[in-house]
Scaffold this motif. Structure first.
Motif, short mmCIF file in Angstrom:
data_model
loop_
_atom_site.label_atom_id
_atom_site.label_comp_id
_atom_site.label_asym_id
_atom_site.label_seq_id
_atom_site.Cartn_x
_atom_site.Cartn_y
_atom_site.Cartn_z
N GLU A 101 0.50 -1.04 -0.12
CA GLU A 101 -0.11 0.19 0.02
C GLU A 101 1.03 1.37 0.26
OE1 GLU A 101 -2.97 0.76 -0.30
OE2 GLU A 101 -3.45 -1.70 -0.49
N ARG A 102 1.48 1.07 1.19
CA ARG A 102 2.83 1.95 1.27
C ARG A 102 3.39 2.65 -0.25
NH1 ARG A 102 7.95 3.29 1.81
NH2 ARG A 102 8.74 4.76 2.65
N VAL A 103 3.39 1.80 -0.90
CA VAL A 103 4.84 1.37 -1.95
C VAL A 103 3.49 2.11 -3.40
CG1 VAL A 103 5.92 0.26 -4.80
CG2 VAL A 103 6.34 -0.29 -2.20
N ARG A 104 2.35 1.33 -3.35
CA ARG A 104 0.93 2.45 -4.29
C ARG A 104 0.98 3.58 -3.95
NH1 ARG A 104 -4.26 2.50 -4.33
NH2 ARG A 104 -5.36 2.11 -6.15
N ARG A 105 1.22 4.08 -2.56
CA ARG A 105 0.90 5.32 -2.38
C ARG A 105 1.50 6.30 -3.01
NH1 ARG A 105 0.13 4.55 2.32
NH2 ARG A 105 2.08 5.14 3.20
N LEU A 106 2.96 5.82 -2.97
CA LEU A 106 4.78 6.77 -3.46
C LEU A 106 4.11 6.78 -4.81
CD1 LEU A 106 6.96 6.09 -0.97
CD2 LEU A 106 5.86 7.77 -0.81
N VAL A 107 4.07 5.56 -5.40
CA VAL A 107 3.63 5.85 -6.99
C VAL A 107 2.98 6.45 -7.22
CG1 VAL A 107 2.96 4.23 -9.16
CG2 VAL A 107 5.13 3.56 -6.99
N LEU A 108 1.81 6.74 -6.54
CA LEU A 108 0.16 7.66 -7.48
C LEU A 108 1.06 9.22 -7.21
CD1 LEU A 108 -1.96 5.18 -5.92
CD2 LEU A 108 -1.69 5.83 -8.78
N ARG A 109 1.52 9.43 -6.10
CA ARG A 109 2.22 10.48 -5.90
C ARG A 109 3.20 10.67 -7.18
NH1 ARG A 109 3.57 10.84 0.09
NH2 ARG A 109 1.29 10.44 0.76
N CYS A 110 3.73 10.46 -7.42
CA CYS A 110 4.79 10.54 -8.51
C CYS A 110 3.86 11.25 -10.14
CB CYS A 110 5.70 9.19 -9.06
SG CYS A 110 7.10 9.08 -7.48
N ILE A 111 3.31 9.92 -10.43
CA ILE A 111 1.94 10.07 -11.14
C ILE A 111 1.49 11.52 -11.13
CG2 ILE A 111 0.47 9.33 -12.64
CD1 ILE A 111 2.01 6.24 -11.75
N ALA A 112 0.60 12.10 -10.38
CA ALA A 112 0.39 13.00 -10.14
C ALA A 112 0.70 14.32 -9.94
CB ALA A 112 -0.46 12.71 -8.35
#
Length: 395
Positions: A101-112
């Motif tokens: 979940e943490r990895v997914r959250r950080l990835v989405l932040r980069c994309i955002a």
């Protein structure tokens, strides 16, 4: 200059292809994280290759001609460079790992962050007046043009943010790990420094010089491109090294052991009933070594009725008298017994009424090590010079 960036693009593309061919080389990662790491690594390296491909003056000219829009290659290249910057951060996130979940959250932040940045680059280009095609010096030529000026600064800032973040992560993480992973991180760190100093600093300097009425365009047109290529290649080597080197070493060892088994296979292979591999050219060294091990063990079982303890005991006494260690003497004695058994089997003699009941050292240990020892003893013994009635073509 096109040749330099095309060469860099080709090397990066080749690195991505080789890494994708071996998707399970990440050690110590759960399968899900390993797959994500493989995909993110390949995507980052492939994007780097595409960026260099698109940034070449020849490609820019072709894109501009194809679209009919002067300098259309600029937002295309800068958008891809921003995507590449984002992919580097995502790669580091997956490499570092952690809860999904943490990895997914950080990835989405980069994309955002980088998604809107790419959109802004396209919008700013559309609003700017860039009618004069510039293939080599667009950044400095349009450094004072509204819209283009903001677009240039925006793509540079986006790339700088990614490289600075990557540098900080490499320094922090490099203190916690060892071995190949640490070596890879330091390569990435060196590549990031080359990017910061050789590409970004020169670009910023050339653009700011234009703002102040000076001409340092050579920094942007002559220094920055090759430094960017060198930086990207160094970073890619850092990402790929910890993932491919263990597999490469394993392949080399497998090929080495496969070749070192030649004396043993040439001696006993004629009695093996193990199925031959369907093909040889496409198999990895490890697979070929495994097939040969299976075939040799099958042959040793077939020759067991011909094993003579008297031959082994005489050879053991002779080896000990020569000053060999107990282990070396045992392997040499078993090699002599095996050579004699192969000769009897090749001559179609009857098996012994009371064959040896002892086990060969090569069958007591796992892996190819024991067989390699037996093969080397067989190849260096007097038996190596005898007739090779049982010689077969190695597969």
């Amino acid at each position: 200059m096109s040749l330099v960036v095309y060469l860099a693009a080709a090397v990066l593309a080749l690195s991505a292809a080789v890494l994708f061919r071996r998707p399970n080389t990440a050690v110590g990662k759960p399968s899900g994280l390993r797959n994500a790491l493989t995909v993110s690594t390949c995507v980052a390296i492939a994007l780097g290759a595409v960026v260099f491909l698109c940034s070449a003056p020849m490609t820019l000219a072709a894109v501009n001609d194809l679209t009919g829009v002067p300098n259309f290659g600029a937002p295309l290249t800068y958008g891809l460079l921003s995507a590449y910057s984002c992919s580097l951060l995502i790669l580091l996130i997956n490499w570092r790992g952690g809860p999904r979940e943490r990895v997914r959250r950080l990835v989405l932040r980069c994309i955002a962050v980088y998604g809107p940045l790419i959109v802004a680059i396209v919008v700013l280009f559309a609003l700017a007046d860039a009618r004069v095609e510039r293939l080599n010096d667009l950044d400095t030529y349009y450094a004072n043009t509204p819209g283009m000026r903001e677009m240039i600064v925006l793509y540079l800032l986006g790339h700088t943010a990614a490289i600075v973040a990557m540098t900080v992560v490499c320094v922090r993480w490099g203190r916690e790990v060892t071995g190949l992973l640490r070596a890879g991180l330091w390569l990435i760190f060196v590549g990031a420094l080359l990017d910061l100093v050789g590409f970004q600093l020169t670009k910023y300097t050339a653009v700011v010089a234009r703002w102040t009425g000076h001409d340092l365009d050579f920094l942007s047109t002559r220094v920055a491109p090759p430094m960017a290529a060198l930086a990207a290649l160094t970073c890619s080597a850092g990402f790929v090294l910890p993932r491919l080197l263990p597999a490469a070493v394993g392949h080399w060892r497998g090929l080495r052991d496969y070749r070192r088994l030649d004396p043993l296979w040439l001696r006993v292979g004629f009695v093996s009933t193990a199925p031959k591999p369907p093909s040889a050219w496409w198999q990895s060294p490890a697979e070929r070594l495994h097939c040969r091990e299976v075939a040799i063990h099958d042959a040793l079982l077939a020759l067991a009725p011909y094993f003579d303890d008297r031959v082994r005991e005489r050879a053991l006494s002779a080896a000990l008298a020569e000053g060999r260690s107990a282990h070396q003497a045992r392997v040499a004695a078993e090699a002599a017994m095996l050579a004699a058994a192969a000769r009897r089997a090749a001559a179609h003699e009857e098996p012994l009424r009371t064959p040896s009941t002892g086990r060969l050292h090569a069958t007591e240990v796992s892996g190819a090590g024991g067989l390699v020892e037996l093969a080397q003893a067989l190849g260096g013994s007097d038996a190596a010079g005898t007739m090779r009635e049982g010689t077969v073509k190695a597969f």
